[in-house]
Enzyme design. Sequence first.
Site, PDB file in Angstrom:
ATOM      1  CG  HIS A   1      -0.198  -0.137   2.524  1.00 55.06           C
ATOM      2  ND1 HIS A   1       0.315   0.931   3.219  1.00 55.06           N
ATOM      3  CD2 HIS A   1       0.112  -1.243   3.248  1.00 55.06           C
ATOM      4  CE1 HIS A   1       0.892   0.506   4.317  1.00 55.06           C
ATOM      5  NE2 HIS A   1       0.788  -0.810   4.365  1.00 55.06           N
ATOM      6  CG  ASP A   2      -0.443   4.243   1.291  1.00 51.33           C
ATOM      7  OD1 ASP A   2      -1.313   4.948   0.755  1.00 51.33           O
ATOM      8  OD2 ASP A   2      -0.653   3.537   2.287  1.00 51.33           O
TER       9      ASP A   2
ATOM     10  N   GLY B   1       5.015  -1.133   2.784  1.00 48.69           N
ATOM     11  CA  GLY B   1       4.207   0.047   2.521  1.00 48.69           C
ATOM     12  C   GLY B   1       5.001   1.344   2.452  1.00 48.69           C
TER      13      GLY B   1
END
Length: 262
Positions: free
Chosen positions: A124-125, A142
Amino acid sequence: MTRASPIHPTAVIDPSAIIGANVSVGAYSVIGAEVEIGDGTVIGPHVVIEGPTRIGRDNRIAQFASLGGDPQDKKFAGERTELVIGDRNLIREFATINRGTGDGGGITRIGNDNWVLGYVHVAHDCQIGNNVVFSNYSALAGHVEIGDWTILSGYSGVHQFCKVGAHAFIGMGCLVGHDVPPFVMMANEQQGRPRGINSEGLKRRGFDATRIAAIKRAYRTLYMAGLSLPEAREKLAEQACESEDVRAMLEFLDHSERALAR
């Protein structure tokens, strides 16, 4: 939804999905709500794409890839987040790329012309540039940032919130726990250690001898001169007056938020 090209009858496509012209979707693939796929993209069989996800044009997505799934983060509470993928990327078997998180910017972003090979994980991200190669089984935690033209070798991994600068090379099995400046090669020694610059890769991309010499000089200043980081930064600032590439390294240092790999 335009179906001007082969959509296998067993594919399950949400009515809200936007499918561009000349998109191919293989058998048993699932395309969920709020998914947008650009013209000319080829999706193999058994692919799962969850939304919100936007995928550009002329991508190649192999069987069993999983894109746009929920972030693997305990803080995620179901907020609306996205995955954005650019153009002409190759995403191979069993690759997983997750959406962002609400407190991490909300978007996982992949640029253009990247190779994401088998069993790669992008968490994520993460923010990925262009022309990056993720070899088999490499993985990002992440919030990682990867600059253009970086190569991650097989079984390498990057710790959360780390930044890897453009044209870097991460060796096989190397575990990156600090920020890696542009052009630097990392080799495995339990945790990755700097091992010179990625000179061979730079030559292949058209860097001439003068540019490479300036980058080597900067590397020696940063890693081999026995200087503290503030002292090395001062020397690099002098060298940056004559080299755009050294200026890029200096800018990377100024924006580094984790400890630098030294």
